[in-house]
Design a protein around this motif. Structure first.
Motif, PDB file in Angstrom:
ATOM      1  N   ALA A 170     -16.117  49.002 -39.164  1.00 49.32           N
ATOM      2  CA  ALA A 170     -14.938  48.397 -39.809  1.00 49.32           C
ATOM      3  C   ALA A 170     -15.337  47.048 -40.426  1.00 49.32           C
ATOM      4  O   ALA A 170     -14.888  46.686 -41.521  1.00 49.32           O
ATOM      5  CB  ALA A 170     -13.813  48.218 -38.801  1.00 49.32           C
ATOM      6  N   ILE A 171     -16.191  46.309 -39.738  1.00 47.95           N
ATOM      7  CA  ILE A 171     -16.661  45.019 -40.257  1.00 47.95           C
ATOM      8  C   ILE A 171     -17.557  45.254 -41.482  1.00 47.95           C
ATOM      9  O   ILE A 171     -17.449  44.560 -42.499  1.00 47.95           O
ATOM     10  CB  ILE A 171     -17.404  44.231 -39.151  1.00 47.95           C
ATOM     11  CG1 ILE A 171     -16.428  43.904 -37.999  1.00 47.95           C
ATOM     12  CG2 ILE A 171     -18.034  42.958 -39.711  1.00 47.95           C
ATOM     13  CD1 ILE A 171     -17.106  43.412 -36.728  1.00 47.95           C
ATOM     14  N   ALA A 172     -18.408  46.274 -41.388  1.00 46.62           N
ATOM     15  CA  ALA A 172     -19.275  46.614 -42.542  1.00 46.62           C
ATOM     16  C   ALA A 172     -18.427  47.019 -43.741  1.00 46.62           C
ATOM     17  O   ALA A 172     -18.720  46.632 -44.882  1.00 46.62           O
ATOM     18  CB  ALA A 172     -20.222  47.750 -42.155  1.00 46.62           C
ATOM     19  N   ALA A 173     -17.361  47.743 -43.480  1.00 41.91           N
ATOM     20  CA  ALA A 173     -16.476  48.184 -44.579  1.00 41.91           C
ATOM     21  C   ALA A 173     -15.782  46.977 -45.205  1.00 41.91           C
ATOM     22  O   ALA A 173     -15.575  46.932 -46.432  1.00 41.91           O
ATOM     23  CB  ALA A 173     -15.441  49.187 -44.060  1.00 41.91           C
ATOM     24  N   ALA A 174     -15.438  45.990 -44.383  1.00 42.68           N
ATOM     25  CA  ALA A 174     -14.805  44.775 -44.921  1.00 42.68           C
ATOM     26  C   ALA A 174     -15.775  44.064 -45.867  1.00 42.68           C
ATOM     27  O   ALA A 174     -15.369  43.562 -46.917  1.00 42.68           O
ATOM     28  CB  ALA A 174     -14.397  43.848 -43.779  1.00 42.68           C
ATOM     29  N   ALA A 175     -17.043  44.051 -45.492  1.00 46.54           N
ATOM     30  CA  ALA A 175     -18.052  43.431 -46.374  1.00 46.54           C
ATOM     31  C   ALA A 175     -18.186  44.248 -47.669  1.00 46.54           C
ATOM     32  O   ALA A 175     -18.229  43.683 -48.768  1.00 46.54           O
ATOM     33  CB  ALA A 175     -19.395  43.336 -45.652  1.00 46.54           C
TER      34      ALA A 175
END
Ligand code: PGA
Length: 253
Positions: free
Chosen positions: A244-249
């Motif tokens: 989810a954090i990678a997707a935010a990036a």
């Protein structure tokens, strides 16, 4: 363009089976984006098996610490060249837990940073203030001395192949995140310290934020001008949270 780096610091967690599953899920779910690099930093004993796991994928491998020495009589230590040998690209240097619990001074961190660079690893240099420092208005001073010790030893040129991580100690593992504005202020200050010596390198170096980053607050942090990704502890141990954090990036790119 600097691009984002989302780095998972697994700290002293995991076992073979859990690591296999976690890394497998990350590889399967990672965003295909030229502007986001994903990295895992498992404990030393698992670096070789995780190197085999990430081989041929876009997931990068790093270590959490290293020795400042190249080889020899240093029982229990791990040399920079060994990390490179097993497939590491990055190494975390000067994490606040190492500074606080294992007595790593600014000078020791600077020597480790130098050793990592010399070996061909990209150091991820962690800096950050304690709550006491922040409340006393010493945040900038603390960062200046942490960063200054490294700059003094290695010179600005070495930062061309390094990454910085601003990790306020009060935000690590506490669930308290710096607000995007609080983090941006410090990131901007870090970049200005580097820019005073070399504008070009300062504008190219990635500065990660670390401290209780999760899938809900990553968007706001990554939207800030000088925040180029995250160093993720707790949320890197669950693939859904890390992804989810990678997707935010990726959504910023
Ligand atoms: P945290 O840890 O995400 O669990 O706060 C960050 C870190 O220590 O690098």
């Amino acid at each position: 363009m600097r691009g984002f780096l989302v780095a998972g610091n697994w700290k002293m967690n995991g076992r073979n089976a859990v690591n296999e599953q976690l890394a497998g899920e990350i590889i399967a779910g990672m965003p295909h984006s030229d502007s986001v690099e994903l990295l895992i930093c498992p404990p030393y004993p698992y670096l070789a098996s995780m190197a085999a796991k990430v081989d041929g994928t876009a997931l990068a491998l790093g270590a959490q610490n290293l020795s400042e020495f190249e080889s020899g009589a240093h029982t229990g230590e791990i040399a920079p060249g060994m990390l490179l040998d097993v497939g590491c690209k990055y190494v975390i240097v000067g994490h606040s837990e190492r500074r606080a619990m294992y007595g790593e001074s600014n000078e020791c961190v600077a020597r480790k940073f130098a050793a990592a660079s010399k070996a061909g690893l990209q150091p991820i240099l962690c800096v950050g203030e304690t709550l006491e420092d922040r409340e006393a208005g010493r945040t900038e001073k603390v960062i200046e001395s942490q960063l200054g010790a490294v700059l003094e030893l290695v010179g600005i040129e070495t930062f061309a192949t390094a990454v910085l991580a601003y990790e306020p100690v009060w935000a690590i593992g506490t669930g308290k995140t710096a607000s995007p504005d609080q983090a941006q202020d410090v990131h901007k200050h870090i970049r200005s310290i580097l820019a005073a010596q070399d504008d070009n390198i300062a504008s190219q170096v990635r500065i990660l934020y670390g401290g209780s980053v999760n899938g809900s607050n990553a968007d706001g942090l990554f939207a800030m001008t000088d925040i180029d990704g995250g160093l993720i502890g707790g949320a890197s141990l669950k693939s859904a949270d890390f992804l989810a954090i990678a997707a935010a990036a990726a959504s910023q790119g």
